[in-house]
Scaffold this active site. Structure first.
Site, PDB file in Angstrom:
ATOM      1  N   ARG A  18      -1.583  -4.724   3.954  1.00 33.35           N
ATOM      2  CA  ARG A  18      -1.208  -3.641   4.916  1.00 33.35           C
ATOM      3  C   ARG A  18       0.237  -3.636   5.656  1.00 33.35           C
ATOM      4  O   ARG A  18       0.921  -2.822   5.731  1.00 33.35           O
ATOM      5  CB  ARG A  18      -2.118  -3.982   6.446  1.00 33.35           C
ATOM      6  CG  ARG A  18      -1.804  -3.240   7.658  1.00 33.35           C
ATOM      7  CD  ARG A  18      -2.701  -3.486   8.733  1.00 33.35           C
ATOM      8  NE  ARG A  18      -2.300  -2.845   9.945  1.00 33.35           N
ATOM      9  CZ  ARG A  18      -1.618  -3.340  10.673  1.00 33.35           C
ATOM     10  NH1 ARG A  18      -1.410  -4.502  10.845  1.00 33.35           N
ATOM     11  NH2 ARG A  18      -1.230  -2.528  12.059  1.00 33.35           N
ATOM     12  N   HIS A  55      -5.204  -3.533   2.660  1.00 27.48           N
ATOM     13  CA  HIS A  55      -5.853  -4.120   3.806  1.00 27.48           C
ATOM     14  C   HIS A  55      -6.214  -5.700   3.371  1.00 27.48           C
ATOM     15  O   HIS A  55      -7.366  -6.143   4.023  1.00 27.48           O
ATOM     16  CB  HIS A  55      -6.379  -3.534   4.761  1.00 27.48           C
ATOM     17  CG  HIS A  55      -5.893  -2.343   5.529  1.00 27.48           C
ATOM     18  ND1 HIS A  55      -5.188  -1.333   4.933  1.00 27.48           N
ATOM     19  CD2 HIS A  55      -5.510  -2.209   6.822  1.00 27.48           C
ATOM     20  CE1 HIS A  55      -4.472  -0.635   5.539  1.00 27.48           C
ATOM     21  NE2 HIS A  55      -4.554  -1.248   6.901  1.00 27.48           N
ATOM     22  N   ARG A  91       0.804  -1.321  -0.012  1.00 28.23           N
ATOM     23  CA  ARG A  91       0.029  -0.040   0.123  1.00 28.23           C
ATOM     24  C   ARG A  91       0.758   1.173   0.092  1.00 28.23           C
ATOM     25  O   ARG A  91       0.542   2.407  -0.610  1.00 28.23           O
ATOM     26  CB  ARG A  91      -0.969   0.050   1.302  1.00 28.23           C
ATOM     27  CG  ARG A  91      -0.461  -0.067   2.613  1.00 28.23           C
ATOM     28  CD  ARG A  91      -1.402  -0.091   3.698  1.00 28.23           C
ATOM     29  NE  ARG A  91      -0.525  -0.275   4.994  1.00 28.23           N
ATOM     30  CZ  ARG A  91      -0.866   0.297   6.063  1.00 28.23           C
ATOM     31  NH1 ARG A  91      -1.494   1.290   6.103  1.00 28.23           N
ATOM     32  NH2 ARG A  91      -0.109  -0.066   7.064  1.00 28.23           N
ATOM     33  N   ASP A 134      -7.462  -6.492  13.679  1.00 26.29           N
ATOM     34  CA  ASP A 134      -8.899  -6.053  13.401  1.00 26.29           C
ATOM     35  C   ASP A 134      -9.659  -7.205  13.187  1.00 26.29           C
ATOM     36  O   ASP A 134     -10.913  -6.953  13.410  1.00 26.29           O
ATOM     37  CB  ASP A 134      -8.610  -5.158  12.102  1.00 26.29           C
ATOM     38  CG  ASP A 134      -8.330  -3.630  12.473  1.00 26.29           C
ATOM     39  OD1 ASP A 134      -8.419  -3.306  13.662  1.00 26.29           O
ATOM     40  OD2 ASP A 134      -8.357  -2.975  11.517  1.00 26.29           O
ATOM     41  N   SER A 158      -4.723   5.364   5.518  1.00 26.40           N
ATOM     42  CA  SER A 158      -4.317   3.685   5.621  1.00 26.40           C
ATOM     43  C   SER A 158      -4.053   3.199   4.266  1.00 26.40           C
ATOM     44  O   SER A 158      -3.177   2.371   4.171  1.00 26.40           O
ATOM     45  CB  SER A 158      -5.600   2.931   6.294  1.00 26.40           C
ATOM     46  OG  SER A 158      -5.719   3.345   7.615  1.00 26.40           O
ATOM     47  N   GLU A 188     -18.549   3.640   0.374  1.00 26.42           N
ATOM     48  CA  GLU A 188     -17.942   3.225  -0.515  1.00 26.42           C
ATOM     49  C   GLU A 188     -18.502   2.912  -1.899  1.00 26.42           C
ATOM     50  O   GLU A 188     -18.231   2.993  -3.088  1.00 26.42           O
ATOM     51  CB  GLU A 188     -17.357   1.591  -0.136  1.00 26.42           C
ATOM     52  CG  GLU A 188     -16.480   1.664   0.914  1.00 26.42           C
ATOM     53  CD  GLU A 188     -17.247   1.741   2.102  1.00 26.42           C
ATOM     54  OE1 GLU A 188     -18.468   1.837   2.404  1.00 26.42           O
ATOM     55  OE2 GLU A 188     -16.349   2.222   3.421  1.00 26.42           O
ATOM     56  N   PHE A 212     -14.100  -3.609   2.008  1.00 22.96           N
ATOM     57  CA  PHE A 212     -15.329  -2.844   1.533  1.00 22.96           C
ATOM     58  C   PHE A 212     -15.436  -2.172   0.327  1.00 22.96           C
ATOM     59  O   PHE A 212     -16.339  -2.130  -0.383  1.00 22.96           O
ATOM     60  CB  PHE A 212     -15.090  -1.657   2.589  1.00 22.96           C
ATOM     61  CG  PHE A 212     -14.911  -1.797   3.983  1.00 22.96           C
ATOM     62  CD1 PHE A 212     -15.878  -2.842   4.687  1.00 22.96           C
ATOM     63  CD2 PHE A 212     -13.952  -1.321   4.691  1.00 22.96           C
ATOM     64  CE1 PHE A 212     -15.776  -2.885   5.917  1.00 22.96           C
ATOM     65  CE2 PHE A 212     -13.685  -1.433   5.993  1.00 22.96           C
ATOM     66  CZ  PHE A 212     -14.663  -2.398   6.619  1.00 22.96           C
TER      67      PHE A 212
END
Lengths: 309, 277
Positions: A165, A107, A8, A115, A35, A56, A81
């Site tokens: 991530r 992610h 990322r 998470d 993020s 989204e 998402f």
């Protein structure tokens, strides 16, 4: 020890650099720009960055409208998402008209870590691979994610770019990147592991371990899941004795399925194993703990290769 | 050359009659499709294409054209009829609606027919795309050269994405965006107020930061004046809440829930055309 950089992170850098060269790039995010790392682009080009808030579906619609008007939108959020939440928008607003929207999602997979299951996308490759007109790209390390971002921009049509991530080791030496063209990272004749994303590193490690037992393992980096490099799959099947796939994703519908479909339709019977998340959800934990528990680590790959041989 | 607009209400009424006859003929031939909602939106879309939109049927890709997105994609017959009657393609082509290989799909497909700005059919997605297009107009170095219009159904407002889009349009001050809602009061399963009540609609849109105009969606004077007021809005998107009658123009179709998703049979086509004179 090689350099470690998150895919990322490399995406965010590449996007900001691309933005300088190409005025048609616009970027959308759904309240996760810190993020997904689109915040670098946002700082440099505030007029071409649109935060949609936690929405989204609307983000994908905006991206479709911008693409229909000649822009090249990159829409980012977490993989779970950006794909599952907005799937109907990906299907009807983007894939059906074939609009030039780039969905770059971070992610992905279990390596989200603490998470937990709600945030660990293990179905995003399957979902996007299913959509006509979509190209699906899963870079193996940071530098490759940067190259992939450029290739994705240059490609005409909808693309799903899967990013992770954690910081990952930079293992790909090849500085070229062609969508749809797998990379042979390691030659081998006993077994072949076709891997994508973070699992390329695990596969390489497993191959190292197996070499100590005089087991010769080919490792293929299948960074494009769609269109799949069928030639690379068939060559691996012809030139080795057992075949495995490895992905940080459900074993249903992703890379493993794509390879299995290719083998079956070519009439090739070969001992075969899909390594990935076996029809379950993830859970909280550190990425290495999760990789161990869910059998994604090099140790389990070694075991599976030996089991097949 | 840009299409010559004509704001005369008498002219527009005559055009709307032609469009309604086209809709009945097309749906009758197709044997399936959405009659009620196509007829309720006819006057709105007639006003848009014959008296409001800056467009050029001989050059559908004209960069400066105003965009129209049919968010309620099931109203496709009305859109197709207007596109044919303004010259995007032949009127004869209308008879291919919903047939295998036709450019006129059951729901609009932007890659199959000229004049269609986006592919719709899954409800709730048009307004978001319209926002993206309105922002794209603003990103042009020379400034926005076009406006973006989209038409939604009142049942469609049940979709959460519509409100995500509404929030974002106001947040970004998209004053070159105008949404029209075909408030015919009926959705597939019954009256909108009974299936999922979205009233008070004007208050909702106001609370979301929109310039709200409520009109009779069958009165051309009101439609044109609302569109003019929308053009004058500054830093604020406009929504026109147009009260309409589902099935407008054909007595036995008007206000009948059962006519949402069916096409007239041959005898019903004949009866309907007798009324549409």
């Amino acid at each position: 020890m090689t350099e470690k950089i998150a895919t990322r992170e490399a995406y965010g850098q590449a996007l900001a650099e691309l933005g300088k060269q190409h005025a048609d790039i616009v970027v959308l995010d759904a309240d996760l720009s810190c993020s997904t790392k689109t915040n670098t682009f946002a700082k440099k080009f505030p007029d071409r960055f649109f935060n949609m808030g936690v929405a989204e579906q609307n983000m994908i619609g905006w991206a479709a409208g911008l693409a229909a008007s000649g822009h090249v939108p990159f829409a980012s959020s977490f993989a779970v998402f950006a794909t599952a939440r907005a799937f109907d928008q990906l299907r009807n607003s983007v894939a059906l008209p074939g609009l030039n929207v780039k969905v770059a999602a971070s992610h992905a997979g279990l390596s989200v870590g603490p998470d937990g299951a709600s945030h660990q996308a293990i179905e995003d490759i399957a979902l996007t691979r299913l959509l006509p007109n979509f190209t699906v790209v899963v870079p193996a390390d940071g530098p490759q994610a940067g190259l992939a971002t450029r290739a994705v921009y240059a490609h005409q049509g909808p693309v799903y770019l899967r990013l992770g991530r954690p910081k990952v080791e930079s293992i790909i030496k090849d500085t070229s990147f062609t969508i749809g063209q797998a990379q042979l990272l390691r030659p081998g004749s006993d077994a072949a592991i076709i891997a994508c994303g973070t699992m390329v590193h695990e596969a390489c490690q497993a191959a190292e371990f197996l070499a100590r037992d005089n087991i010769s393992v080919r490792v293929v980096n299948m960074h494009t899941i769609k269109p799949l490099d069928a030639e690379a799959v068939l060559a691996a099947a012809r030139e080795t004795r057992v075949l495995l796939t490895a992905e940080e994703h459900s074993i249903i519908g992703g890379l493993g399925s794509a390879v299995a479909e290719t083998l079956a339709e070519a009439g090739i019977g070969i001992p075969f194993k899909r390594i990935g998340v076996n029809d379950s959800f993830g859970e909280s934990g550190e990425p290495d703990e999760l990789f161990h528990k869910f059998g994604l680590d090099a140790e389990n790959i070694v075991r599976q290769v030996k089991g097949l041989l | 050359m840009a299409f010559e607009l004509n704001p005369d209400p008498g002219f527009l009424s005559r055009q709307a009659l032609v469009i309604r006859r086209d809709i009945i003929n097309m749906l009758g031939r197709a044997g399936s499709g959405h009659t009620g909602g196509s007829l309720s939106m006819t006057d709105l879309i007639t006003a848009l294409y014959f008296a409001e939109l800056k467009h050029d049927p001989t050059n559908p890709a004209w960069p400066d054209r105003d965009r129209f997105l049919l968010s309620k994609g099931h109203g496709a017959p009305a859109l197709y009829a207007v596109l044919a009657r303004t010259g995007y393609f032949s009127v004869e082509n209308l008879s291919t609606l919903r047939q295998l290989g036709s450019s006129l799909q059951g729901h609009p497909d932007m890659n199959k027919s000229p004049g269609i700005e986006c592919s719709t059919g899954s409800l709730g997605q048009g307004l978001s795309m319209a926002c993206g297009m309105a922002m794209a107009a603003r990103l042009r170095e020379s400034g926005p050269a076009y406006r973006v219009y989209t038409l939604l159904g009142d049942g469609e407002l049940n979709e959460g994405q519509v409100w995500e889009a509404a929030m974002s349009a106001a947040h970004y001050g998209l004053d070159n965006l105008c949404a029209l809602v075909d408030c015919n009061g009926l959705q597939i399963d019954g009256e909108t107020c009974r299936i999922m009540n979205s009233e008070p609609l004007a208050d909702k849109w106001k609370a979301f930061g929109w310039n709200v105009i409520s009109i009779n969606g069958h009165d051309f004077n009101e439609i044109l004046s609302a569109l003019a007021r929308a053009r004058a809005a500054v830093r604020q998107p406009t929504v026109i809440l147009a009260k309409t009658v589902k099935g407008k123009g054909v007595s036995f179709i008007e206000n009948q829930v059962s006519w949402h998703g069916i096409a007239p049979k041959p005898d019903e086509v004949k009866k309907a055309l007798e009324e549409l004179k």
